[in-house]
Design a protein around this motif. Structure first.
Motif, PDB file in Angstrom:
ATOM      1  N   MET A 173      29.067 -12.905  39.348  1.00  0.00           N
ATOM      2  CA  MET A 173      28.103 -13.362  40.338  1.00  0.00           C
ATOM      3  C   MET A 173      28.149 -12.522  41.617  1.00  0.00           C
ATOM      4  O   MET A 173      27.206 -12.475  42.377  1.00  0.00           O
ATOM      5  CB  MET A 173      28.338 -14.839  40.672  1.00  0.00           C
ATOM      6  CG  MET A 173      27.820 -15.784  39.587  1.00  0.00           C
ATOM      7  SD  MET A 173      26.034 -15.650  39.402  1.00  0.00           S
ATOM      8  CE  MET A 173      25.756 -16.734  38.010  1.00  0.00           C
ATOM      9  N   ASN A 174      29.285 -11.848  41.878  1.00  0.00           N
ATOM     10  CA  ASN A 174      29.374 -11.029  43.078  1.00  0.00           C
ATOM     11  C   ASN A 174      28.351  -9.897  43.050  1.00  0.00           C
ATOM     12  O   ASN A 174      27.738  -9.568  44.068  1.00  0.00           O
ATOM     13  CB  ASN A 174      30.789 -10.457  43.214  1.00  0.00           C
ATOM     14  CG  ASN A 174      31.806 -11.534  43.572  1.00  0.00           C
ATOM     15  OD1 ASN A 174      31.454 -12.523  44.200  1.00  0.00           O
ATOM     16  ND2 ASN A 174      33.047 -11.351  43.155  1.00  0.00           N
ATOM     17  N   ILE A 175      28.177  -9.299  41.863  1.00  0.00           N
ATOM     18  CA  ILE A 175      27.194  -8.219  41.727  1.00  0.00           C
ATOM     19  C   ILE A 175      25.792  -8.754  41.998  1.00  0.00           C
ATOM     20  O   ILE A 175      24.982  -8.101  42.675  1.00  0.00           O
ATOM     21  CB  ILE A 175      27.268  -7.596  40.324  1.00  0.00           C
ATOM     22  CG1 ILE A 175      28.635  -6.937  40.104  1.00  0.00           C
ATOM     23  CG2 ILE A 175      26.155  -6.576  40.132  1.00  0.00           C
ATOM     24  CD1 ILE A 175      28.833  -6.349  38.728  1.00  0.00           C
ATOM     25  N   LEU A 176      25.503  -9.954  41.487  1.00  0.00           N
ATOM     26  CA  LEU A 176      24.191 -10.556  41.713  1.00  0.00           C
ATOM     27  C   LEU A 176      23.959 -10.829  43.191  1.00  0.00           C
ATOM     28  O   LEU A 176      22.848 -10.659  43.698  1.00  0.00           O
ATOM     29  CB  LEU A 176      24.068 -11.861  40.919  1.00  0.00           C
ATOM     30  CG  LEU A 176      24.054 -11.732  39.385  1.00  0.00           C
ATOM     31  CD1 LEU A 176      23.905 -13.100  38.740  1.00  0.00           C
ATOM     32  CD2 LEU A 176      22.927 -10.816  38.926  1.00  0.00           C
ATOM     33  N   ARG A 177      25.017 -11.243  43.893  1.00  0.00           N
ATOM     34  CA  ARG A 177      24.884 -11.485  45.342  1.00  0.00           C
ATOM     35  C   ARG A 177      24.513 -10.190  46.069  1.00  0.00           C
ATOM     36  O   ARG A 177      23.682 -10.187  46.983  1.00  0.00           O
ATOM     37  CB  ARG A 177      26.208 -12.023  45.906  1.00  0.00           C
ATOM     38  CG  ARG A 177      26.589 -13.411  45.409  1.00  0.00           C
ATOM     39  CD  ARG A 177      25.745 -14.477  46.094  1.00  0.00           C
ATOM     40  NE  ARG A 177      26.301 -15.808  45.832  1.00  0.00           N
ATOM     41  CZ  ARG A 177      26.005 -16.560  44.791  1.00  0.00           C
ATOM     42  NH1 ARG A 177      25.156 -16.098  43.887  1.00  0.00           N
ATOM     43  NH2 ARG A 177      26.533 -17.754  44.624  1.00  0.00           N
ATOM     44  N   ILE A 178      25.132  -9.101  45.667  1.00  0.00           N
ATOM     45  CA  ILE A 178      24.841  -7.805  46.295  1.00  0.00           C
ATOM     46  C   ILE A 178      23.392  -7.399  46.054  1.00  0.00           C
ATOM     47  O   ILE A 178      22.716  -6.864  46.944  1.00  0.00           O
ATOM     48  CB  ILE A 178      25.804  -6.715  45.753  1.00  0.00           C
ATOM     49  CG1 ILE A 178      27.245  -7.040  46.167  1.00  0.00           C
ATOM     50  CG2 ILE A 178      25.403  -5.339  46.257  1.00  0.00           C
ATOM     51  CD1 ILE A 178      28.286  -6.124  45.550  1.00  0.00           C
ATOM     52  N   LEU A 179      22.896  -7.678  44.841  1.00  0.00           N
ATOM     53  CA  LEU A 179      21.527  -7.297  44.485  1.00  0.00           C
ATOM     54  C   LEU A 179      20.471  -8.060  45.277  1.00  0.00           C
ATOM     55  O   LEU A 179      19.310  -7.652  45.322  1.00  0.00           O
ATOM     56  CB  LEU A 179      21.290  -7.500  42.986  1.00  0.00           C
ATOM     57  CG  LEU A 179      22.004  -6.537  42.026  1.00  0.00           C
ATOM     58  CD1 LEU A 179      21.716  -6.922  40.584  1.00  0.00           C
ATOM     59  CD2 LEU A 179      21.571  -5.102  42.285  1.00  0.00           C
ATOM     60  N   LEU A 180      20.884  -9.167  45.931  1.00  0.00           N
ATOM     61  CA  LEU A 180      19.929  -9.936  46.733  1.00  0.00           C
ATOM     62  C   LEU A 180      19.346  -9.107  47.880  1.00  0.00           C
ATOM     63  O   LEU A 180      18.278  -9.433  48.404  1.00  0.00           O
ATOM     64  CB  LEU A 180      20.599 -11.193  47.291  1.00  0.00           C
ATOM     65  CG  LEU A 180      20.890 -12.323  46.297  1.00  0.00           C
ATOM     66  CD1 LEU A 180      21.716 -13.410  46.954  1.00  0.00           C
ATOM     67  CD2 LEU A 180      19.594 -12.903  45.744  1.00  0.00           C
ATOM     68  N   ILE A 181      20.022  -8.025  48.254  1.00  0.00           N
ATOM     69  CA  ILE A 181      19.533  -7.153  49.328  1.00  0.00           C
ATOM     70  C   ILE A 181      18.181  -6.538  48.977  1.00  0.00           C
ATOM     71  O   ILE A 181      17.401  -6.163  49.853  1.00  0.00           O
ATOM     72  CB  ILE A 181      20.573  -6.032  49.635  1.00  0.00           C
ATOM     73  CG1 ILE A 181      20.183  -5.267  50.897  1.00  0.00           C
ATOM     74  CG2 ILE A 181      20.683  -5.077  48.451  1.00  0.00           C
ATOM     75  CD1 ILE A 181      20.169  -6.089  52.152  1.00  0.00           C
ATOM     76  N   PHE A 182      17.895  -6.466  47.659  1.00  0.00           N
ATOM     77  CA  PHE A 182      16.643  -5.845  47.234  1.00  0.00           C
ATOM     78  C   PHE A 182      15.432  -6.746  47.483  1.00  0.00           C
ATOM     79  O   PHE A 182      14.297  -6.289  47.370  1.00  0.00           O
ATOM     80  CB  PHE A 182      16.706  -5.462  45.759  1.00  0.00           C
ATOM     81  CG  PHE A 182      17.566  -4.249  45.502  1.00  0.00           C
ATOM     82  CD1 PHE A 182      17.080  -2.985  45.794  1.00  0.00           C
ATOM     83  CD2 PHE A 182      18.852  -4.386  45.004  1.00  0.00           C
ATOM     84  CE1 PHE A 182      17.876  -1.867  45.580  1.00  0.00           C
ATOM     85  CE2 PHE A 182      19.647  -3.276  44.784  1.00  0.00           C
ATOM     86  CZ  PHE A 182      19.160  -2.003  45.065  1.00  0.00           C
ATOM     87  N   ILE A 183      15.665  -8.004  47.819  1.00  0.00           N
ATOM     88  CA  ILE A 183      14.534  -8.893  48.144  1.00  0.00           C
ATOM     89  C   ILE A 183      13.863  -8.435  49.439  1.00  0.00           C
ATOM     90  O   ILE A 183      12.669  -8.129  49.447  1.00  0.00           O
ATOM     91  CB  ILE A 183      14.993 -10.362  48.240  1.00  0.00           C
ATOM     92  CG1 ILE A 183      15.536 -10.837  46.889  1.00  0.00           C
ATOM     93  CG2 ILE A 183      13.829 -11.253  48.692  1.00  0.00           C
ATOM     94  CD1 ILE A 183      16.128 -12.229  46.925  1.00  0.00           C
ATOM     95  N   PRO A 184      14.599  -8.352  50.567  1.00  0.00           N
ATOM     96  CA  PRO A 184      13.941  -7.847  51.781  1.00  0.00           C
ATOM     97  C   PRO A 184      13.529  -6.384  51.659  1.00  0.00           C
ATOM     98  O   PRO A 184      12.504  -5.974  52.215  1.00  0.00           O
ATOM     99  CB  PRO A 184      15.015  -8.029  52.863  1.00  0.00           C
ATOM    100  CG  PRO A 184      16.307  -8.104  52.135  1.00  0.00           C
ATOM    101  CD  PRO A 184      15.986  -8.782  50.832  1.00  0.00           C
TER     102      PRO A 184
END
Length: 347
Positions: free
Chosen positions: A1-12
């Protein structure tokens, strides 16, 4: 899940890129990278809610919202008139779940455990239901592919609606079967010491927010499909049957593999087979009904999609026969998926 949290940056990042008028190929990649963690958050939220609703309802929520991402993507693709992409994504989801997800789960789980077992009776029921569902998709296609074109009229489009109504009815009856009349078949002890990390209100809030953002990102993603396909020389069929299912179900795929590593093959098999079943019996009819708001979509797949679907389901039924798996079976399933993906790539 840590990798998924990092990928959240691609939303903005995707929002800024869209506002700045970035190339559509870049928007395709950015929106895809944003959808993956959002789907993961949706899965995590439903898992947390399951601690309050109970494992049976929780499993249903996981399966339903696990396919919500693809349903949203398909809705916007259908709204844009990309019916071939929508139908390819339906076929691709079933093929990917049965061959890639189940195969990877058996392979990785089998590398840790020599022999893994799962609920044979429940899986056989789901696999038989899946075979029925594929037959439902096949009959309208065989009808249109075998009847002379001059004999076809617009009346055959009503056949798709009829099939959709029957499939959706069977889906509702399957819920009654598994939740009430024969729930003992599906009772598997997955007792664990873990407890909810989130409150119920937080789980619901995250689920709602993730769904909204997936809707926004899906519209961006679908808008970039055609330009990206032309730029990279990919057919829309390949995008629909390979890329869209992998992106939309990435988080769900990883969950199945994690469960296999924990020697919970019942869960891994349920995710692969159960999700495929829900794609055909729930997602497909819903898309057919929603298409009536725009331009009616028929359930007509091309010959190669049908063959790939049928063989994938036959393999699922074969795997369910003995109620156990090993890494070699996983290799075989992945190999078949690679052959199918390669074939669609060169189309």
């Amino acid at each position: 899940m840590n990798i998924l949290r990092i990928l959240l940056i691609f939303i903005p990042v995707s929002f800024i890129a869209e506002y700045m008028g970035a190339p559509q190929t870049a928007m395709f990649i950015l929106s895809a990278l944003a959808i993956i963690p959002l789907a993961g958050l949706m899965g995590e939220a439903t898992e947390e809610i399951s601690f309050y609703s109970g494992p049976r309802v929780g499993g249903f929520l996981n399966a339903t919202f696990g396919n919500a991402t693809e349903l949203i993507i398909s809705f916007f693709a259908m709204k844009a008139g990309l019916f071939d992409v929508v139908k390819a994504s339906i076929a691709g989801s079933v093929i990917g779940n049965i061959l890639l997800v189940l195969g990877a789960s058996m392979l990785i789980g089998g590398l840790k455990f020599k022999r893994q077992t799962f609920n044979q009776q429940a899986t056989e029921i789901s696999s038989s239901m899946l075979l029925f569902a594929v037959i439902g998709l096949t009959i309208p296609a065989i009808f249109t592919h075998t009847v002379a074109p001059e004999l076809l009229t617009t009346r055959y489009e009503g056949l798709s609606i009829l099939v959709a109504v029957i499939m959706f009815s069977i889906y509702l009856l399957s819920l009654v079967f598994s939740f009430f009349t024969h729930r003992d078949i599906y009772s598997v002890d997955h007792s664990q010491e873990s407890a909810a990390k989130w409150s119920l209100s937080r789980g619901i809030l995250v689920l709602v927010i993730a769904t909204i953002f997936i809707g926004v990102e899906s519209e961006i993603f679908v808008g970039a499909v055609e330009p990206m396909s032309e730029a990279f020389g990919l057919s829309e069929l390949f995008v629909g049957i390979i890329l869209v299912p992998i992106i939309g179900n990435a988080a769900e795929h990883s969950t199945a593999i994690v469960m296999a590593v924990k020697n919970q093959m019942d869960v891994a098999v349920e995710i692969a087979v159960g999700s495929s079943l829900q794609i055909i019996l729930f997602v497909t009819p819903v898309l057919i009904f929603l298409s009536l708001l725009f331009s009616p979509m028929s359930i007509i797949f091309n010959e190669f999609e049908l063959i790939a679907l049928i063989f994938s389901v036959l393999i699922a039924n074969r795997v369910a026969n003995d109620g156990e798996s090993n890494w070699m079976e996983g290799i075989q399933l992945i190999a078949v998926y690679a052959i199918i993906a390669g074939s669609f790539f060169i189309l």
